[in-house]
Enzyme design. Structure first.
Site, short mmCIF file in Angstrom:
data_model
loop_
_atom_site.label_atom_id
_atom_site.label_comp_id
_atom_site.label_asym_id
_atom_site.label_seq_id
_atom_site.Cartn_x
_atom_site.Cartn_y
_atom_site.Cartn_z
N SER A 48 47.45 -66.64 -7.76
CA SER A 48 47.75 -66.47 -6.33
C SER A 48 48.87 -65.45 -6.13
O SER A 48 48.83 -64.65 -5.20
CB SER A 48 48.16 -67.81 -5.72
N THR A 99 35.20 -61.97 -13.55
CA THR A 99 33.76 -62.11 -13.31
C THR A 99 33.03 -60.92 -13.91
O THR A 99 33.46 -59.77 -13.71
CB THR A 99 33.47 -62.18 -11.80
N ARG A 133 36.38 -61.05 0.29
CA ARG A 133 36.39 -62.38 0.93
C ARG A 133 35.25 -62.55 1.92
O ARG A 133 34.76 -63.66 2.13
CB ARG A 133 37.77 -62.62 1.57
N GLU A 190 38.90 -65.29 -5.38
CA GLU A 190 39.22 -64.27 -4.35
C GLU A 190 40.19 -64.83 -3.30
O GLU A 190 40.12 -64.49 -2.11
CB GLU A 190 37.94 -63.69 -3.75
N GLU A 213 44.30 -72.26 0.12
CA GLU A 213 45.73 -72.27 0.47
C GLU A 213 46.21 -70.84 0.75
O GLU A 213 46.98 -70.61 1.70
CB GLU A 213 46.55 -72.90 -0.68
#
Ligand code: CAA
Length: 388
Positions: A135, A161, A246, A370, A374
């Protein structure tokens, strides 16, 4: 089918229908098998490239399909409705690799790397996260040190990924640690470069056919010509790319939610208990009502974010807020719907005979990668409170 509140063009309907047909014909028969084995679906991904699904928004001159963001979202939603793992590979290729190169790449970088990845001939990946910075993305340890016409990369990236299979990576590294996030620089790294080492494949709960691994850099020499943007621009480039990414994850989550919902409606009509279809019981009917309502709200937020990104192509404005709201709500909707679908199906929802338990496992990642839920709340709150 969702409610068509958006002004879809003939082109939008065509790509949506093409993706739906492809997913049903090519992906549905192999999805469970690849989920079980965890094998990367090379063949279907190659075919998706031929269909133009791997670079939907990239102009045709750079090997893409030259369509808009809504087209991308509609196609991705349909693929993910059948298999979220194929969707992850498609999403990373389109948003996390192609979008960044299109926006920040030089003409030469576009001709070489973007063309290959957008046309589906090569696979792209995005390497930001590290073992000690997820994060807190700006707090990375990977270093890039300039030596003449090269940068020498050293460090470790995690949760990448398509890491085991990607041909090209967008990699973020510190060129000047004293400047913190302003000392981060982005690079395009060829997967065959000596010193780029692929770690072992991560065993995962869901999206199991999408390969994920660590990527290690040990004196990996990257030509200066492969720097994406200027020195110190890396963090902004990473964040700009994630805004686009996103929206892709929101579309993925929407697809999973719809699959869980449609299976639940069918089952609630067919399955009987106490002399009536289980859907006639409020305990089930109310779940169906909540699923449907949340899906339509998630759809509006996701398509709205796609339109905001489309407008940004002209205005140059950010669409961070729209993307974060769509990703947050759609991913929590996917989890809500998959959870409800397992409950509605009872024992059959827990069985590998049906894809319901796969939707449940696949939905969870959309709340994590991604940017966790939170982080999306943090981005939205900061925006609304004017704190950043
Ligand atoms: N677009 C452009 N610029 C942006 C931006 C955006 N969306 N967000 C922030 N910035 C800029 C700010 O304007 C600021 O610029 P200045 O220094 O010029 O003022 C700079 O970036 C720093 O911003 P913040 O102070 O807000 O940075 P922060 O350290 O507080 O972090 C954060 C902000 C939102 C928490 C960010 O770190 C973040 O998004 N973290 C989550 C990372 C993430 O999503 N990781 C997932 C990796 S990809 C993945 O999942 C793997 C995969 O393969 C699928």
């Amino acid at each position: 089918m969702g409610i068509e509140l958006f002004p879809f063009s003939e082109e939008h309907r065509m790509i949506r229908d093409a993706a739906r047909e492809f997913a049903q014909k090519e992906i549905a028969p192999i999805a469970a098998e690849h989920d079980e084995s965890g094998k990367f679906p090379y063949e279907t991904i190659r075919k998706m490239g031929e269909m133009g699904f791997m670079g939907i928004e990239v102009p045709e001159e750079y090997g893409g399909a030259g369509l808009d963001t809504l087209s991308y979202v509609l196609a991705l939603e349909e693929i993910c409705k059948v298999d979220a793992a194929h969707g992850t590979i498609m999403s990373v290729n389109n948003s996390l690799f192609c979008y960044g190169l299109l926006k920040f790449g030089t003409e030469e970088q576009k001709q070489t790397y973007l063309r290959a990845v957008a046309s589906g001939k090569a696979i792209g990946a995005y390497a930001l996260t590290e073992p000690m910075s997820g994060s807190d993305a700006g707090n990375m340890r990977t270093r890039a040190t300039r030596e003449g016409d090269f940068y020498v990369l050293n460090g470790r990236k995690s949760w990448i990924t398509s890491g085991p299979v990607a041909d090209y990576f967008v990699v973020f590294a510190m060129t000047d640690p004293t400047k913190k996030h302003k000392g981060i620089t982005a690079f395009i790294v060829d997967g065959k470069t000596p010193g780029l080492i692929r770690g072992k494949k991560e065993p995962k709960l869901g999206i199991r056919a999408s390969d994920t691994s660590e990527i290690l850099f040990e004196n990996c020499r990257v030509p200066v010509a492969n720097r994406l943007g200027e020195e110190g621009e890396g963090f902004k480039i990473a964040m700009t790319i994630l805004d686009a990414g996103r929206i892709g994850i929101a579309a993925q989550a929407l697809g999973i939610a719809e699959a869980a919902y449609e299976a639940s409606v069918k089952y609630a009509r067919e399955r009987e208990a106490f002399g009536q279809p289980i859907g006639a019981f409020q305990g089930i009917g109310f779940k169906i009502a909540d699923m449907k309502t949340r899906i339509e709200a998630a759809r509006l937020l996701t398509y709205n974010a796609a339109l905001a990104k489309e407008r940004a192509k002209i205005s140059g404005e950010r669409f961070t807020l729209e993307a974060s709201m769509a990703k947050l709500f759609a991913s929590e909707t996917a989890m809500f719907c998959a959870h409800a679908a397992v409950q509605i199906h009872g024992g059959m929802g827990y069985s590998k005979e049906l894809p319901i338990e796969r939707y449940f496992r696949d939905a969870k990642i959309t709340e994590i990668y991604e940017g966790t839920s939170e982080i999306q709340r943090l981005v939205i709150a900061r925006h609304e409170l004017g704190l950043k």
